[in-house]
Scaffold this motif. Structure first.
Motif, PDB file in Angstrom:
ATOM      1  N   ASP A 252       0.767  -1.124  -0.173  1.00 48.09           N
ATOM      2  CA  ASP A 252      -0.039  -0.032  -0.122  1.00 48.09           C
ATOM      3  C   ASP A 252       0.848   1.239   0.084  1.00 48.09           C
ATOM      4  N   ARG A 253       1.862   1.331   0.811  1.00 46.34           N
ATOM      5  CA  ARG A 253       3.015   2.525   0.877  1.00 46.34           C
ATOM      6  C   ARG A 253       3.427   2.600  -0.331  1.00 46.34           C
ATOM      7  N   ALA A 254       4.034   1.633  -1.103  1.00 43.16           N
ATOM      8  CA  ALA A 254       4.818   2.049  -2.424  1.00 43.16           C
ATOM      9  C   ALA A 254       3.823   2.229  -3.287  1.00 43.16           C
ATOM     10  N   ARG A 255       2.382   1.821  -3.522  1.00 45.97           N
ATOM     11  CA  ARG A 255       1.583   2.072  -4.354  1.00 45.97           C
ATOM     12  C   ARG A 255       1.055   3.476  -4.268  1.00 45.97           C
ATOM     13  N   LEU A 256       1.056   3.978  -3.028  1.00 40.36           N
ATOM     14  CA  LEU A 256       0.554   5.475  -2.937  1.00 40.36           C
ATOM     15  C   LEU A 256       2.045   6.439  -3.203  1.00 40.36           C
ATOM     16  N   LEU A 257       3.050   5.856  -3.075  1.00 40.14           N
ATOM     17  CA  LEU A 257       4.470   6.682  -3.168  1.00 40.14           C
ATOM     18  C   LEU A 257       4.845   6.921  -4.745  1.00 40.14           C
ATOM     19  N   PHE A 258       4.361   5.900  -5.454  1.00 39.91           N
ATOM     20  CA  PHE A 258       4.727   5.922  -7.061  1.00 39.91           C
ATOM     21  C   PHE A 258       4.253   7.130  -7.604  1.00 39.91           C
ATOM     22  N   PRO A 259       2.934   7.433  -7.657  1.00 40.33           N
ATOM     23  CA  PRO A 259       2.494   8.848  -8.103  1.00 40.33           C
ATOM     24  C   PRO A 259       3.143  10.038  -7.518  1.00 40.33           C
ATOM     25  N   VAL A 260       3.534   9.880  -6.075  1.00 36.13           N
ATOM     26  CA  VAL A 260       4.223  11.114  -5.794  1.00 36.13           C
ATOM     27  C   VAL A 260       5.647  11.178  -6.314  1.00 36.13           C
ATOM     28  N   GLU A 261       6.184  10.065  -6.202  1.00 36.27           N
ATOM     29  CA  GLU A 261       7.713  10.015  -7.077  1.00 36.27           C
ATOM     30  C   GLU A 261       7.617  10.522  -8.525  1.00 36.27           C
ATOM     31  N   GLN A 262       6.551  10.008  -9.241  1.00 35.48           N
ATOM     32  CA  GLN A 262       6.536  10.233 -10.725  1.00 35.48           C
ATOM     33  C   GLN A 262       6.168  11.848 -10.730  1.00 35.48           C
ATOM     34  N   VAL A 301       1.117   6.051 -12.321  1.00 37.67           N
ATOM     35  CA  VAL A 301       0.846   7.104 -12.115  1.00 37.67           C
ATOM     36  C   VAL A 301      -0.270   7.505 -13.294  1.00 37.67           C
ATOM     37  N   ALA A 302      -1.251   8.358 -13.261  1.00 36.28           N
ATOM     38  CA  ALA A 302      -2.359   8.947 -14.046  1.00 36.28           C
ATOM     39  C   ALA A 302      -2.071  10.281 -14.464  1.00 36.28           C
ATOM     40  N   LEU A 303      -2.452  10.813 -15.819  1.00 35.03           N
ATOM     41  CA  LEU A 303      -2.011  11.978 -16.064  1.00 35.03           C
ATOM     42  C   LEU A 303      -2.770  12.950 -15.084  1.00 35.03           C
ATOM     43  N   SER A 304      -3.937  12.528 -14.510  1.00 38.17           N
ATOM     44  CA  SER A 304      -4.866  13.566 -13.537  1.00 38.17           C
ATOM     45  C   SER A 304      -4.075  13.585 -12.384  1.00 38.17           C
ATOM     46  N   ASP A 305      -2.969  12.929 -12.090  1.00 42.11           N
ATOM     47  CA  ASP A 305      -2.100  13.109 -10.937  1.00 42.11           C
ATOM     48  C   ASP A 305      -1.232  14.484 -11.163  1.00 42.11           C
ATOM     49  N   PHE A 306      -1.026  14.924 -12.194  1.00 38.66           N
ATOM     50  CA  PHE A 306      -0.393  16.327 -12.600  1.00 38.66           C
ATOM     51  C   PHE A 306      -1.198  17.302 -12.440  1.00 38.66           C
ATOM     52  N   GLN A 307      -0.499  18.449 -12.307  1.00 33.48           N
ATOM     53  CA  GLN A 307      -1.414  19.682 -11.913  1.00 33.48           C
ATOM     54  C   GLN A 307      -1.602  20.165 -13.575  1.00 33.48           C
ATOM     55  N   PRO A 308      -2.817  20.875 -13.707  1.00 32.32           N
ATOM     56  CA  PRO A 308      -3.322  20.896 -15.420  1.00 32.32           C
ATOM     57  C   PRO A 308      -2.089  21.528 -16.285  1.00 32.32           C
ATOM     58  N   TRP A 309      -1.275  22.593 -16.136  1.00 35.42           N
ATOM     59  CA  TRP A 309      -0.289  23.188 -16.872  1.00 35.42           C
ATOM     60  C   TRP A 309       1.031  22.083 -16.918  1.00 35.42           C
ATOM     61  N   LYS A 310       1.093  21.430 -15.765  1.00 30.26           N
ATOM     62  CA  LYS A 310       2.089  20.188 -16.222  1.00 30.26           C
ATOM     63  C   LYS A 310       1.567  19.209 -17.221  1.00 30.26           C
ATOM     64  N   ARG A 311       0.557  18.905 -16.874  1.00 31.34           N
ATOM     65  CA  ARG A 311      -0.231  17.832 -17.552  1.00 31.34           C
ATOM     66  C   ARG A 311      -0.285  18.286 -19.145  1.00 31.34           C
ATOM     67  N   VAL A 312      -0.350  19.448 -19.528  1.00 30.33           N
ATOM     68  CA  VAL A 312      -0.412  20.060 -20.753  1.00 30.33           C
ATOM     69  C   VAL A 312       1.120  19.578 -21.463  1.00 30.33           C
ATOM     70  N   ASN A 313       2.155  20.189 -20.761  1.00 30.76           N
ATOM     71  CA  ASN A 313       3.702  19.740 -21.034  1.00 30.76           C
ATOM     72  C   ASN A 313       3.782  18.335 -21.323  1.00 30.76           C
ATOM     73  N   LEU A 314       3.449  17.414 -20.219  1.00 25.91           N
ATOM     74  CA  LEU A 314       3.685  16.231 -20.382  1.00 25.91           C
ATOM     75  C   LEU A 314       3.005  15.432 -21.589  1.00 25.91           C
ATOM     76  N   LYS A 315       1.820  15.821 -21.761  1.00 25.56           N
ATOM     77  CA  LYS A 315       0.922  15.206 -22.913  1.00 25.56           C
ATOM     78  C   LYS A 315       1.868  15.652 -24.148  1.00 25.56           C
ATOM     79  N   LEU A 316       2.169  16.969 -24.264  1.00 26.92           N
ATOM     80  CA  LEU A 316       2.931  17.183 -25.587  1.00 26.92           C
ATOM     81  C   LEU A 316       4.098  16.410 -25.680  1.00 26.92           C
ATOM     82  N   ILE A 317       4.980  16.272 -24.659  1.00 27.66           N
ATOM     83  CA  ILE A 317       6.183  15.551 -24.654  1.00 27.66           C
ATOM     84  C   ILE A 317       5.848  13.970 -24.968  1.00 27.66           C
TER      85      ILE A 317
END
Length: 364
Positions: A252-262, A301-317
């Protein structure tokens, strides 16, 4: 005077490499600590200037100073040698071009004992000695985080701050039990990254203080990466974090930490990207595309884990590193207005509003 025969309560590690210009000031600040029952372990990484001689001179004057001389093998190897030599209950870190405020270790130690914490984190000051001396407080720790124990998995803001491992104190047994050491890659780029993440990820009992612990020197900083050998150093640090998370043994801890890490990884990668010499940027973006796509495919991780403007950049990359590089060359040079127009174009009004709100509240 401290009892020189007693067990030190803090082992202060100082990695040293060709820093004779600042070393005396650093060592003097260590010796001036109000918490006097300490050992100061200086690890000389094969210095070719007068640093090694200076260290030996300080060791002759004060038995708390212990010097390890070794062949040059990098920051991570030096820090691990220091960890192996340490005998204190807690580990502190002081970079050899910085200085520690006189009560720095005492403040951290008192908080650790009061709260029974495995890790304690304090604030620091940006420090310039030239052209004129200037000190600028950096409020990394917030008031509401102080005076209590924190499990940062429940309050992950600290993961997204500057690692600043030198403004903290770490229980030595806690580090050993959790396999928290430094990655021994050549050079000294980003090698606090994996150590900082692992320390806070494992620490179910962390404490924070608002006191400034360190004057963090800005005069000696490099502003860009022009050496191809250092382009992917940050990637090696996050590969080590992901290896460590995969072996955490707490599902459970690793599962919760992976989105934080990403999401932290995105911030670190973009910070690295803007510092790269132009000829290295596309290669780095292609590496970034591959790694984040793999994490998304693995469900870490999911794209929804990223703040909106960071999600824009990541999707473009993810769609096209080449296109992102071309567009970035245009909007980044246009400053805040250019970035705002970029987020409006690719994310719409809601993304622009989120970006503007974060910028106004200094959350970027």
């Amino acid at each position: 005077m401290p009892n020189r025969n007693s067990q030190p309560i803090v082992s202060l590690l100082i990695p040293v490499y060709n820093v004779e210009k600042y070393l005396a000031e650093c060592l003097d600040s260590a010796l001036a600590q109000t918490l006097s029952n300490i050992e100061i372990i200086c690890i000389d990484d094969g210095s070719t200037d007068a640093s090694d001689t200076m260290l030996d001179e300080y060791a002759k004057k004060d038995p708390r100073v212990k010097v390890i001389h070794k062949q040059n093998s990098g920051y991570g190897a030096s820090m691990n040698r220091g960890l192996d030599a340490a005998t204190g209950e807690f580990i502190g870190i002081l970079e050899s071009d910085d200085t520690m405020l006189p009560n720095g270790l005492e403040v951290l130690f008192n908080a650790a004992k009061k709260h029974g914490a495995n890790v304690v984190k304090g604030n620091f000051n940006f420090y310039w000695s030239a052209p004129n001396e200037k000190i600028e407080p950096f409020p990394l720790v917030l008031k509401e985080e102080c005076g209590r124990l924190v499990d940062v998995i429940e309050e992950p803001r600290i993961f997204h701050q500057k690692p600043s491992i030198w403004s903290g104190l770490y229980n030595r047994e806690f580090l050993v039990q959790n396999g928290i050491r430094f990655l021994e890659t050549p050079g000294a780029s980003y090698q606090d990254t994996s150590f900082a993440f692992k320390a806070f990820a494992a620490a179910k009992k962390a404490a924070f203080v608002q006191d400034a612990i360190i004057n963090y020197r800005q005069d000696n900083e490099s502003s860009s990466v022009n050496n191809r050998g250092k382009v992917f150093c940050v990637c090696e640090e996050y590969a080590e974090i992901e290896r460590w998370l995969s072996e955490l043994g707490e599902g459970d801890r690793a599962r919760l930490l992976f989105p934080v890490e990403q999401t932290e990884k995105y911030d670190s990668y973009m910070w690295n990207y803007v510092r790269l010499a132009p000829e290295f940027r596309l290669d780095f973006l292609q590496c970034m595309q591959k790694e984040f796509q793999a994490a998304l495919d693995a469900g870490q991780v999911a794209l929804s884990d990223f703040q909106p403007w960071k999600r824009v950049n990541l999707k473009l990359i993810l769609e096209s590193p080449e296109k992102f590089e071309r567009e970035n060359a245009t909007y980044a040079d246009a400053g805040a207005v250019g970035r705002a127009m970029h987020y409006l174009k690719h994310g719409g009004p809601s993304t622009l509003f989120a970006y503007a709100r974060a910028r106004m509240s200094h959350e970027l």
